[in-house]
Design a protein around this motif. Structure first.
Motif, short mmCIF file in Angstrom:
data_model
loop_
_atom_site.label_atom_id
_atom_site.label_comp_id
_atom_site.label_asym_id
_atom_site.label_seq_id
_atom_site.Cartn_x
_atom_site.Cartn_y
_atom_site.Cartn_z
N ALA A 142 33.17 -60.31 62.66
CA ALA A 142 32.99 -61.69 62.13
C ALA A 142 31.59 -61.69 61.27
CB ALA A 142 32.69 -62.18 63.57
N ILE A 143 30.79 -60.95 61.49
CA ILE A 143 29.71 -60.92 60.44
C ILE A 143 30.05 -60.34 59.08
CG2 ILE A 143 27.38 -59.96 59.69
CD1 ILE A 143 26.71 -59.63 62.74
N ALA A 144 30.89 -59.37 58.89
CA ALA A 144 31.59 -58.98 57.84
C ALA A 144 32.47 -60.00 57.01
CB ALA A 144 32.31 -57.49 57.89
N TYR A 145 33.19 -60.61 57.84
CA TYR A 145 34.18 -61.50 57.27
C TYR A 145 33.65 -62.83 57.00
CZ TYR A 145 38.00 -65.02 57.60
OH TYR A 145 39.05 -65.85 57.12
N ALA A 146 32.63 -63.33 57.67
CA ALA A 146 31.84 -64.45 57.26
C ALA A 146 31.21 -64.40 55.87
CB ALA A 146 30.59 -64.85 57.93
N GLY A 147 30.53 -63.07 55.68
CA GLY A 147 30.15 -62.69 54.23
C GLY A 147 28.70 -63.59 54.01
N ARG A 148 27.93 -63.86 55.11
CA ARG A 148 26.70 -64.60 54.99
C ARG A 148 25.56 -63.64 55.04
NH1 ARG A 148 27.40 -69.10 59.14
NH2 ARG A 148 25.38 -69.96 58.34
N THR A 149 24.33 -63.80 54.44
CA THR A 149 23.06 -62.93 54.55
C THR A 149 22.41 -63.05 56.12
OG1 THR A 149 22.84 -62.90 52.39
CG2 THR A 149 20.95 -62.53 53.69
N VAL A 150 22.45 -62.19 56.90
CA VAL A 150 21.54 -62.35 58.08
C VAL A 150 20.16 -62.13 57.95
CG1 VAL A 150 21.22 -61.18 60.20
CG2 VAL A 150 23.47 -60.82 59.34
N GLY A 151 19.60 -63.33 58.35
CA GLY A 151 18.16 -63.79 58.21
C GLY A 151 17.28 -63.41 59.47
N GLY A 152 18.05 -62.91 60.59
CA GLY A 152 17.29 -62.80 61.68
C GLY A 152 18.31 -62.59 62.99
N TRP A 153 17.68 -62.25 64.05
CA TRP A 153 18.62 -62.07 65.31
C TRP A 153 18.03 -63.20 66.43
CZ3 TRP A 153 22.81 -59.01 64.96
CH2 TRP A 153 23.11 -58.38 63.86
N GLY A 203 10.91 -58.94 57.22
CA GLY A 203 11.02 -60.45 56.94
C GLY A 203 11.93 -61.34 57.77
N GLN A 204 12.89 -60.38 58.37
CA GLN A 204 13.81 -61.13 59.43
C GLN A 204 12.98 -61.81 60.59
OE1 GLN A 204 16.47 -58.09 60.35
NE2 GLN A 204 18.15 -58.79 59.01
N TRP A 205 13.55 -62.89 61.14
CA TRP A 205 13.07 -63.74 62.09
C TRP A 205 13.71 -63.30 63.71
CZ3 TRP A 205 8.79 -66.68 61.94
CH2 TRP A 205 8.47 -66.99 60.69
#
Length: 265
Positions: free
Chosen positions: A42-53, A221-223
């Motif tokens: 799903a992360i790959a398909y969404a194509g958005r930058t991960v800014g944290g977890w 820099g990730q949250w």
């Protein structure tokens, strides 16, 4: 396409359209490993930058069944809000399921090694803030079918409000203040950071191990949204949320309907 890929795409597409899923879109994952595979697709398909977890608690007896006491999901950069004033910030939620959680937020100064201890995890954090995690999913049963289902849809994350800095958070006793969360002026949850499973830095140590097992990397820099302190509290569109840390630190948001692409409704 595997059924994992189909589930992943259905969740991402439903999030984009604010579609309500009343049934899980395929066979429910039976293990966390299977759930994280769906999440990765799903992360790959969404194509958005991960800014944290985000981290969530898995309580017993489910922790024994699934072999973990926490779960994780991505927080996308475009869903992280940094309020510039004390005014409530608008945060989008989906129609299917939505909730809010008061949390301690850690900003990474560097990626920690996978074998990091809880105590040493502090050395990889340069800022600690108070904030609100927005949990939301198209699937109305996201929190009623076990942790693997929650993991499979981004860990049920839909956004993050980064509130005030907690300047003394890394010193002994710096997080020993009462936390409360109110919706529409009514306090519905109270708690202490000390009651969390080995605390916020324990969440980071867990995440470091998990990411190594998944072949993924944390980044400076990730949250890290370390886990609910007062519980998980359902919300609807148009509600006012206020979370407090002690007597001096507060953060507020107002829930709004998700903004959809032109012609999506």
């Amino acid at each position: 396409m595997s059924h994992h890929g189909g589930i992943a795409r259905t969740f991402v597409d439903a999030r984009q359209r604010d579609a309500v899923l009343r049934a899980y879109p395929g066979p429910m994952p039976q293990s966390l490993a299977e759930a994280y595979q769906i999440q990765a697709e799903a992360i790959a398909y969404a194509g958005r930058t991960v800014g944290g977890w985000k981290l969530g608690r898995i309580r017993w007896p489910e922790a024994g069944v699934f072999g973990a006491e926490r779960l994780a999901g991505p927080i996308f950069s475009d869903a992280i809000s940094f309020p510039e004033s004390a005014d409530p910030v608008a945060m989008q939620v989906l129609t299917g399921f939505a909730a809010v959680e008061a949390e301690i937020l850690l900003r990474l100064s560097a990626p920690p090694p996978p074998d990091i201890s809880v105590e040493d995890a502090r050395d990889f954090v340069d800022q600690v803030h108070f904030g609100i995690e927005v949990a939301s999913s198209p699937f109305v049963g996201i929190n009623q079918n076990g942790p693997a289902v929650t993991v499979s849809d981004f860990g049920n994350n839909f956004g993050l409000v980064v509130g005030p800095l907690i300047p003394d958070a890394k010193v002994p006793g710096g997080l020993d203040r009462p936390v409360a969360l109110a919706i529409d002026g009514v306090t519905i949850g109270e708690g202490l950071v000390a009651d969390m499973l080995d605390g916020p830095f324990g969440s980071l140590a867990f995440l470091a191990r998990l990411m190594a097992e998944r072949g993924m990397s944390l980044e400076a820099g990730q949250w890290i949204s370390s886990g609910a302190i007062t519980g998980v509290h359902p919300v609807r569109h148009g509600q006012h949320v206020r979370a407090t840390f002690g007597d001096e630190i507060a953060i507020e948001c107002v829930t709004t309907p998700a903004l959809l692409p032109e012609g999506a409704r």
